[in-house]
Write a protein that holds these residues in place. Structure first.
Motif, PDB file in Angstrom:
ATOM      1  N   ALA A 196       1.102  -1.128   0.214  1.00 57.26           N
ATOM      2  CA  ALA A 196       0.107  -0.001  -0.078  1.00 57.26           C
ATOM      3  C   ALA A 196       0.646   1.135   0.237  1.00 57.26           C
ATOM      4  CB  ALA A 196      -0.729   0.077   1.409  1.00 57.26           C
ATOM      5  N   HIS A 197       0.765   2.130  -0.970  1.00 52.07           N
ATOM      6  CA  HIS A 197       1.212   3.370  -1.154  1.00 52.07           C
ATOM      7  C   HIS A 197       0.853   4.659  -0.442  1.00 52.07           C
ATOM      8  CE1 HIS A 197       3.609   0.638  -3.619  1.00 52.07           C
ATOM      9  NE2 HIS A 197       2.492   0.651  -4.747  1.00 52.07           N
ATOM     10  N   VAL A 198       1.302   5.164   0.358  1.00 53.76           N
ATOM     11  CA  VAL A 198       0.896   6.495   0.776  1.00 53.76           C
ATOM     12  C   VAL A 198       1.777   7.834   0.606  1.00 53.76           C
ATOM     13  CG1 VAL A 198      -0.245   7.539   2.843  1.00 53.76           C
ATOM     14  CG2 VAL A 198       0.049   5.194   2.574  1.00 53.76           C
ATOM     15  N   PRO A 199       1.826   8.130  -0.689  1.00 50.82           N
ATOM     16  CA  PRO A 199       2.769   9.286  -1.145  1.00 50.82           C
ATOM     17  C   PRO A 199       2.230  10.834  -0.774  1.00 50.82           C
ATOM     18  CG  PRO A 199       1.685   8.568  -3.101  1.00 50.82           C
ATOM     19  CD  PRO A 199       1.159   7.498  -1.881  1.00 50.82           C
ATOM     20  N   THR A 200       3.186  11.913  -0.768  1.00 45.99           N
ATOM     21  CA  THR A 200       2.698  12.956  -0.515  1.00 45.99           C
ATOM     22  C   THR A 200       3.848  13.957  -1.327  1.00 45.99           C
ATOM     23  OG1 THR A 200       2.401  12.178   1.928  1.00 45.99           O
ATOM     24  CG2 THR A 200       2.708  14.677   1.606  1.00 45.99           C
ATOM     25  N   LEU A 201       2.901  15.021  -1.753  1.00 48.47           N
ATOM     26  CA  LEU A 201       3.829  16.105  -2.675  1.00 48.47           C
ATOM     27  C   LEU A 201       3.742  17.347  -1.670  1.00 48.47           C
ATOM     28  CD1 LEU A 201       2.072  15.177  -5.933  1.00 48.47           C
ATOM     29  CD2 LEU A 201       4.258  15.026  -5.413  1.00 48.47           C
ATOM     30  N   ARG A 202       4.900  17.716  -1.842  1.00 45.23           N
ATOM     31  CA  ARG A 202       5.160  19.198  -1.061  1.00 45.23           C
ATOM     32  C   ARG A 202       5.664  20.033  -2.161  1.00 45.23           C
ATOM     33  NH1 ARG A 202       6.312  15.357   2.750  1.00 45.23           N
ATOM     34  NH2 ARG A 202       5.175  15.840   5.012  1.00 45.23           N
TER      35      ARG A 202
END
Length: 337
Positions: free
Chosen positions: A170-176
């Protein structure tokens, strides 16, 4: 002999008659005569392209709308003797006036760099196998991107991102952007899949110049392929030029030129550029600004100070191909890219 012109940057290009003459061994006076008589034929992608003559027939000017595929970011134009397409200028009887310095238009750009080869995730030949950033729980890369003249308006910037899973987890990516999170929980997904995420970003987070994009995940491992960003941009030239939309404004003013000698072309139809006349140039904040009245809604313009038009990547002669000659013979042909 034809002239092969490779162009990368989107914008208005200038190519002097003397340069063309030198490339193909033509008398410069003959090259300029052909500009005056519209006797240069310009093509790209199998289509005839319009071009615009300089006032003294010293050069031809044309518009490159840009080109990108899996293999190149260079657009190719072919110039050869023949009848050219030169559209008449757009003349406005309405006198232009200086527009508000806070006016903006929507700039749409793709942020993308080919850093990681992800061939194991590619299922069809037309998919892009080069990814921009790779992240896992112990790796959160930061990469700089350049943005020009963003405006901190209340309206949000629209964002779309393509992310690919590199594991079955399961992937939980974040963009900043510049340290502030702009993605949300809907970016999460599972497995070796593609995720196209759409959201918004506060334009106040955007800097004029270098910005920092960070890509991270608390679970799984993921690739970031690209980010499409549509943000409010001020009418300010960079390096003496700008491609812009009318933005629904009744008068346009582009600031930031080092000279009052500025050319503006209507490139709404990229194959048929047209000079814009009735320009108003004036001193502005240590530089110069040029104003004009749009020909209508939904127009696109390319403006450039004299001598600061986009420069071709290459300009070189190309003799006519003999591939179709009946005397050619071969057991097989190898094509490389």
């Amino acid at each position: 002999t034809r002239v092969k012109i490779e162009a990368v940057e989107k914008g208005l290009y200038g190519l002097s008659a003397d340069a063309v003459a030198a490339v193909i061994g033509m008398d410069p006076a003959e090259a300029r005569r052909r500009v005056a008589e519209h006797e240069w034929r310009l093509t790209s992608q199998g289509q005839r392209c319009g071009w615009l003559p300089g006032v003294t027939h010293e050069a031809i000017y044309f518009y490159n709308p840009g080109y990108v595929d899996l293999y190149t970011d260079r657009n190719v134009f072919w110039l050869e003797p023949g009848r050219g397409i030169v559209s008449p200028p757009i003349e406005s009887s309405t006198p232009p006036g200086a527009a508000d310095a806070g006016d903006t238009f929507t700039e749409c750009i793709r942020l993308e760099k080919g850093r990681w080869m992800a061939q194991a995730l590619i299922r069809t030949p037309d998919e892009d196998l080069w990814m921009w950033l790779y992240a896992n729980p112990s790796l959160a890369p930061v990469d700089p991107v350049a943005l020009a003249s963003p405006s901190a308006l209340p309206a949000p910037a629209a964002v779309t991102a393509r992310v690919l899973g590199a594991s079955s987890a399961a992937h939980v990516p974040t963009l900043r952007m510049n340290g502030t999170v702009f993605s949300d929980g809907s970016l999460s997904f599972t497995g070796l899949a593609e995720k196209i995420w759409s959201g918004s970003l506060d334009p106040a987070l955007l800097l004029d110049g270098t910005n920092q994009v960070q890509f991270s995940t608390t679970s799984g491992s993921v690739y970031l392929d690209w980010i499409d960003l549509a943000y409010p941009r001020r009418y300010e030239a960079r390096d003496g030029r700008l491609v812009c939309l009318d933005g629904g404004h009744t008068s346009l003013t582009v600031r930031g030129f080092a000279s009052a000698a500025v050319r503006v072309a209507d490139v709404t139809d990229p194959l048929r550029p047209r000079w814009v006349t009735n320009l108003l140039a004036a001193a502005d904040a240590g530089g110069f600004a040029v104003s004009w009245v749009p020909a209508g809604a939904g127009r696109r313009y390319a403006a450039a100070a004299e001598g600061q038009e986009c420069a071709p990547w290459t300009v070189r002669p190309r003799p006519p191909s003999a591939l179709r000659s009946v005397t050619n013979a071969a057991d097989y042909i190898v094509v490389t890219v």
